[in-house]
Scaffold this motif. Structure first.
Motif, PDB file in Angstrom:
ATOM      1  N   ILE A 111       0.840  -1.200   0.000  1.00 23.49           N
ATOM      2  CA  ILE A 111       0.000   0.000   0.000  1.00 23.49           C
ATOM      3  C   ILE A 111       0.872   1.246   0.000  1.00 23.49           C
ATOM      4  CG2 ILE A 111      -1.637   1.375   1.357  1.00 23.49           C
ATOM      5  CD1 ILE A 111      -2.892  -1.270   2.291  1.00 23.49           C
ATOM      6  N   ARG A 112       1.866   1.260   0.876  1.00 20.50           N
ATOM      7  CA  ARG A 112       2.743   2.439   0.948  1.00 20.50           C
ATOM      8  C   ARG A 112       3.472   2.687  -0.373  1.00 20.50           C
ATOM      9  NH1 ARG A 112       3.381   0.776   6.470  1.00 20.50           N
ATOM     10  NH2 ARG A 112       5.032  -0.695   5.894  1.00 20.50           N
ATOM     11  N   SER A 113       3.829   1.610  -1.068  1.00 24.85           N
ATOM     12  CA  SER A 113       4.556   1.759  -2.334  1.00 24.85           C
ATOM     13  C   SER A 113       3.633   1.872  -3.549  1.00 24.85           C
ATOM     14  CB  SER A 113       5.508   0.584  -2.537  1.00 24.85           C
ATOM     15  OG  SER A 113       4.791  -0.643  -2.552  1.00 24.85           O
ATOM     16  N   ARG A 114       2.305   1.957  -3.292  1.00 25.87           N
ATOM     17  CA  ARG A 114       1.289   2.198  -4.317  1.00 25.87           C
ATOM     18  C   ARG A 114       1.059   1.023  -5.270  1.00 25.87           C
ATOM     19  NH1 ARG A 114      -0.372   7.479  -4.287  1.00 25.87           N
ATOM     20  NH2 ARG A 114       0.912   8.874  -3.018  1.00 25.87           N
ATOM     21  N   PHE A 115       1.519  -0.156  -4.921  1.00 23.68           N
ATOM     22  CA  PHE A 115       1.138  -1.335  -5.693  1.00 23.68           C
ATOM     23  C   PHE A 115      -0.310  -1.712  -5.395  1.00 23.68           C
ATOM     24  CE2 PHE A 115       5.684  -1.813  -6.289  1.00 23.68           C
ATOM     25  CZ  PHE A 115       5.775  -2.391  -7.547  1.00 23.68           C
ATOM     26  N   LEU A 116      -0.738  -1.453  -4.171  1.00 23.06           N
ATOM     27  CA  LEU A 116      -2.141  -1.599  -3.799  1.00 23.06           C
ATOM     28  C   LEU A 116      -2.722  -0.202  -3.623  1.00 23.06           C
ATOM     29  CD1 LEU A 116      -2.010  -4.528  -1.200  1.00 23.06           C
ATOM     30  CD2 LEU A 116      -2.715  -4.647  -3.607  1.00 23.06           C
ATOM     31  N   VAL A 117      -3.860   0.050  -4.261  1.00 22.94           N
ATOM     32  CA  VAL A 117      -4.465   1.381  -4.212  1.00 22.94           C
ATOM     33  C   VAL A 117      -5.935   1.236  -3.819  1.00 22.94           C
ATOM     34  CG1 VAL A 117      -2.918   2.364  -5.939  1.00 22.94           C
ATOM     35  CG2 VAL A 117      -5.046   1.278  -6.677  1.00 22.94           C
ATOM     36  N   PRO A 118      -6.537   2.300  -3.297  1.00 19.90           N
ATOM     37  CA  PRO A 118      -7.970   2.240  -2.972  1.00 19.90           C
ATOM     38  C   PRO A 118      -8.794   1.886  -4.202  1.00 19.90           C
ATOM     39  CG  PRO A 118      -6.968   4.177  -1.984  1.00 19.90           C
ATOM     40  CD  PRO A 118      -5.932   3.585  -2.891  1.00 19.90           C
ATOM     41  N   GLU A 119      -9.891   1.193  -3.987  1.00 16.34           N
ATOM     42  CA  GLU A 119     -10.725   0.756  -5.106  1.00 16.34           C
ATOM     43  C   GLU A 119     -11.209   1.926  -5.956  1.00 16.34           C
ATOM     44  OE1 GLU A 119     -13.873  -1.688  -3.647  1.00 16.34           O
ATOM     45  OE2 GLU A 119     -12.605  -3.482  -3.519  1.00 16.34           O
ATOM     46  N   SER A 120     -11.366   3.097  -5.340  1.00 17.95           N
ATOM     47  CA  SER A 120     -11.863   4.263  -6.078  1.00 17.95           C
ATOM     48  C   SER A 120     -10.750   5.053  -6.771  1.00 17.95           C
ATOM     49  CB  SER A 120     -12.605   5.198  -5.119  1.00 17.95           C
ATOM     50  OG  SER A 120     -11.721   5.634  -4.087  1.00 17.95           O
ATOM     51  N   HIS A 121      -9.514   4.628  -6.600  1.00 24.54           N
ATOM     52  CA  HIS A 121      -8.377   5.370  -7.142  1.00 24.54           C
ATOM     53  C   HIS A 121      -8.409   5.395  -8.669  1.00 24.54           C
ATOM     54  CE1 HIS A 121      -4.343   7.043  -7.347  1.00 24.54           C
ATOM     55  NE2 HIS A 121      -3.958   6.050  -8.132  1.00 24.54           N
ATOM     56  N   ASN A 122      -8.130   6.575  -9.247  1.00 26.02           N
ATOM     57  CA  ASN A 122      -8.071   6.741 -10.700  1.00 26.02           C
ATOM     58  C   ASN A 122      -6.612   6.859 -11.122  1.00 26.02           C
ATOM     59  OD1 ASN A 122      -8.023   7.940 -13.359  1.00 26.02           O
ATOM     60  ND2 ASN A 122     -10.191   8.408 -13.106  1.00 26.02           N
ATOM     61  N   GLU A 123      -6.051   5.781 -11.648  1.00 23.77           N
ATOM     62  CA  GLU A 123      -4.623   5.772 -11.993  1.00 23.77           C
ATOM     63  C   GLU A 123      -4.271   6.789 -13.068  1.00 23.77           C
ATOM     64  OE1 GLU A 123      -4.978   1.581 -10.254  1.00 23.77           O
ATOM     65  OE2 GLU A 123      -6.265   3.063 -11.222  1.00 23.77           O
ATOM     66  N   LEU A 124      -5.109   6.900 -14.087  1.00 19.67           N
ATOM     67  CA  LEU A 124      -4.794   7.821 -15.182  1.00 19.67           C
ATOM     68  C   LEU A 124      -4.777   9.263 -14.701  1.00 19.67           C
ATOM     69  CD1 LEU A 124      -4.218   8.313 -18.150  1.00 19.67           C
ATOM     70  CD2 LEU A 124      -6.689   8.313 -18.572  1.00 19.67           C
ATOM     71  N   GLN A 125      -5.752   9.619 -13.891  1.00 19.25           N
ATOM     72  CA  GLN A 125      -5.807  10.972 -13.348  1.00 19.25           C
ATOM     73  C   GLN A 125      -4.570  11.278 -12.518  1.00 19.25           C
ATOM     74  OE1 GLN A 125      -8.868  11.872 -10.318  1.00 19.25           O
ATOM     75  NE2 GLN A 125      -9.460  13.612 -11.592  1.00 19.25           N
ATOM     76  N   TYR A 126      -4.146  10.307 -11.714  1.00 14.26           N
ATOM     77  CA  TYR A 126      -2.961  10.512 -10.880  1.00 14.26           C
ATOM     78  C   TYR A 126      -1.703  10.617 -11.747  1.00 14.26           C
ATOM     79  CZ  TYR A 126       0.359   9.918  -7.060  1.00 14.26           C
ATOM     80  OH  TYR A 126       1.377  10.110  -6.153  1.00 14.26           O
ATOM     81  N   THR A 127      -1.613   9.798 -12.791  1.00 15.16           N
ATOM     82  CA  THR A 127      -0.472   9.864 -13.710  1.00 15.16           C
ATOM     83  C   THR A 127      -0.371  11.239 -14.352  1.00 15.16           C
ATOM     84  OG1 THR A 127      -0.414   7.498 -14.219  1.00 15.16           O
ATOM     85  CG2 THR A 127       0.438   8.988 -15.903  1.00 15.16           C
ATOM     86  N   LEU A 128      -1.500  11.777 -14.806  1.00 17.46           N
ATOM     87  CA  LEU A 128      -1.498  13.097 -15.441  1.00 17.46           C
ATOM     88  C   LEU A 128      -1.100  14.183 -14.459  1.00 17.46           C
ATOM     89  CD1 LEU A 128      -4.748  12.812 -17.610  1.00 17.46           C
ATOM     90  CD2 LEU A 128      -2.369  12.552 -18.345  1.00 17.46           C
ATOM     91  N   GLN A 129      -1.517  14.027 -13.209  1.00 15.57           N
ATOM     92  CA  GLN A 129      -1.136  14.990 -12.173  1.00 15.57           C
ATOM     93  C   GLN A 129       0.369  14.956 -11.935  1.00 15.57           C
ATOM     94  OE1 GLN A 129      -3.194  14.401  -8.459  1.00 15.57           O
ATOM     95  NE2 GLN A 129      -1.819  15.739  -7.329  1.00 15.57           N
ATOM     96  N   VAL A 130       0.937  13.763 -11.813  1.00 20.18           N
ATOM     97  CA  VAL A 130       2.382  13.627 -11.620  1.00 20.18           C
ATOM     98  C   VAL A 130       3.128  14.188 -12.813  1.00 20.18           C
ATOM     99  CG1 VAL A 130       4.273  11.954 -11.422  1.00 20.18           C
ATOM    100  CG2 VAL A 130       2.193  11.649 -10.071  1.00 20.18           C
ATOM    101  N   ARG A 131       2.622  13.916 -14.007  1.00 17.22           N
ATOM    102  CA  ARG A 131       3.284  14.397 -15.224  1.00 17.22           C
ATOM    103  C   ARG A 131       3.278  15.920 -15.288  1.00 17.22           C
ATOM    104  NH1 ARG A 131       1.215  11.010 -19.817  1.00 17.22           N
ATOM    105  NH2 ARG A 131       2.858   9.586 -19.151  1.00 17.22           N
ATOM    106  N   ARG A 132       2.173  16.545 -14.872  1.00 14.57           N
ATOM    107  CA  ARG A 132       2.109  18.009 -14.859  1.00 14.57           C
ATOM    108  C   ARG A 132       3.125  18.589 -13.890  1.00 14.57           C
ATOM    109  NH1 ARG A 132      -3.565  17.221 -15.613  1.00 14.57           N
ATOM    110  NH2 ARG A 132      -3.885  17.096 -13.356  1.00 14.57           N
ATOM    111  N   ILE A 133       3.228  17.991 -12.712  1.00 19.05           N
ATOM    112  CA  ILE A 133       4.194  18.467 -11.722  1.00 19.05           C
ATOM    113  C   ILE A 133       5.614  18.314 -12.248  1.00 19.05           C
ATOM    114  CG2 ILE A 133       5.154  18.050  -9.420  1.00 19.05           C
ATOM    115  CD1 ILE A 133       2.331  17.131  -8.566  1.00 19.05           C
TER     116      ILE A 133
END
Length: 441
Positions: free
Chosen positions: A68-90
């Motif tokens: 979980i801490r290393s993000r291999f397990l994520v909350p069921e509601s987690h949106n991976e694509l949205q998070y990827t785009l956020q990281v990419r913007r940063i």
């Protein structure tokens, strides 16, 4: 569970450890690629670059909190694509833009000594760089690079069709004290011993990309050289050998379409018979697209993918296809077109962002520092497909709205081939790291 590679430095700087929430329900992230190996199963996180090994007797749930801490397990509601785009913007905001332009693709000419039926430039104007423009190009590069090392790609047309311009640019850069290396995309017909020696000594040539379309008969019919040379195929193979002998790495691209697929398998055998054991040669297949509207494309995506994999396996068995190193950082740029460090210089001194646009999309010229900022920005606009949602390749994949390669969307064939390549890279990275560990012990 064993950590083979930790998170990449980029991921560490942006992605905090995920909090463990007792009341939350977790699932395996779609950003995870699993690769079976002799020691168990490799779990690779395409966003963070972390690589884990779970042995055969281990389960995901055995290491729940750490995963979980290393993000291999994520909350069921987690949106991976949205998070990827956020990281990419940063990451894009944090990336320090350098004023220096250090990567140049130069077209000494848009003319060519071949008449390939599939060439996207076949209806373009044929322009040759003058001596004055060649010298001005070298002066521009010397100023634009701001003292940094320069990388040049000679492109065309057929760049060797105007060798004098290449000579002038290289000689003038040396006179100006610019440190540079170069590579060339060429059909290699116009190379010979003297030209190769000059290319190594003066152009600082390190690499050549050469296209082969099949064995002799098909190759010569496809290339349709203006010289009507019955020995063009042998001449090009001789020149590949010459380049290798002089320490130039050669990448041979096999242009694949529906009608030449079987012939390319025969070509693989011919190349193996001639070049087996020679260092510096890489061969890979490339699926042609109908930019010129004359390509005999595969009617079935699955058939195209199968043929690509068949060719890759044959090339790998002949030691011509090498697995490229695993890049563990999230992608935030696609290619030269969306990079501020790259420019394309045309034969008349116009400056563009993409080598495939030789008659339009110019952002300026070598004679002025002024650039069309709106046009530059338009080359950075990315496109998302419905298939991006839930795709493990999303953190590593960027498509640009203006790119001709993106116009057909994202196909199952493309995703399958990219995933197959990534799995090979993951396995190769693991075995390399495993070998280092065993040696150190």
């Amino acid at each position: 569970m064993r950590k083979v590679f930790p998170r990449s430095d980029t991921a560490k700087s942006i992605c905090d450890a995920q909090r463990v929430l007792p009341e939350e329900r977790y699932r395996l992230t779609t950003d995870c690629v699993q690769v079976p190996c002799e020691d168990g199963t490799l779990y690779y996180h395409t966003l963070t670059g972390e690589l884990l090994l779970l042995e055969p007797n281990e389960q995901i749930g055995d290491n729940r909190e750490e995963l979980i801490r290393s993000r291999f397990l994520v909350p069921e509601s987690h949106n991976e694509l949205q998070y990827t785009l956020q990281v990419r913007r940063i990451l894009t905001l944090l990336h320090t833009r350098k004023r220096a332009v250090t990567n140049f693709t130069i077209l000494p000419t848009t003319d060519c000594n071949a008449r390939c039926f599939y060439c996207y430039e076949q209806n373009s104007r044929r322009i040759t760089m003058s001596e004055t423009t060649a010298l001005d190009t070298a002066d521009y590069i010397a100023t634009a690079c701001a003292g940094e090392d320069v990388s040049i790609c000679w492109f065309g047309g057929e760049p060797l069709y105007n060798i004098s311009a290449i000579d002038l640019i290289a000689e003038h850069l040396i006179e100006r004290g610019v440190t540079f290396t170069s590579q060339i995309v060429t059909n290699a017909y116009l190379f010979d011993e003297d030209t190769v020696e000059r290319a190594v000594a003066k152009w600082h040539l390190k690499k050549a990309q050469i296209t082969l379309d099949g064995t002799k008969e098909r190759y010569q019919r496809t290339k349709a050289y203006i010289y009507h040379d019955d020995n063009a195929y042998e001449r090009v193979l001789d020149n590949i050998d010459c380049l290798l002998r002089h320490g130039v790495r050669v990448t041979v691209r096999l242009n694949l379409n529906r009608k030449n697929s079987d012939d390319l398998l025969l070509l693989c055998d011919e190349l193996a018979a001639r070049f087996s054991g020679k260092e510096g040669l890489t061969v890979y297949p490339h699926l042609l697209k109908e930019f010129a509207g004359k390509v005999d494309a595969f009617e079935d995506e699955a058939e195209a993918a199968e043929m690509m994999l068949k060719l890759k396996d044959k090339l790998k068995n002949n030691s011509f296809l090498f697995t490229t190193p695993l890049v563990r950082d999230i992608a935030f740029q696609r290619c030269m077109a969306d990079s501020d460090k790259c420019e394309v210089i045309m034969p008349d001194g116009s400056v563009g962002k993409c080598e495939h646009f030789s008659e339009s999309e110019f952002i300026g010229t070598i004679y002025s520092p002024r650039r069309d900022k709106a046009l530059i920005q338009s080359w950075k606009e990315q496109i998302l497909y419905p298939e991006c949602n839930g795709c493990p390749l999303a953190p590593r994949c960027i498509e640009l709205k203006k790119c001709a390669w993106a116009k057909d969307g994202c196909s199952k064939r493309v995703r399958r081939l990219r995933l197959e390549k990534l799995c090979r890279q993951i396995a190769a990275a693991y075995h390399l790291q495993k070998g280092k560990t065993e040696c150190s012990e």
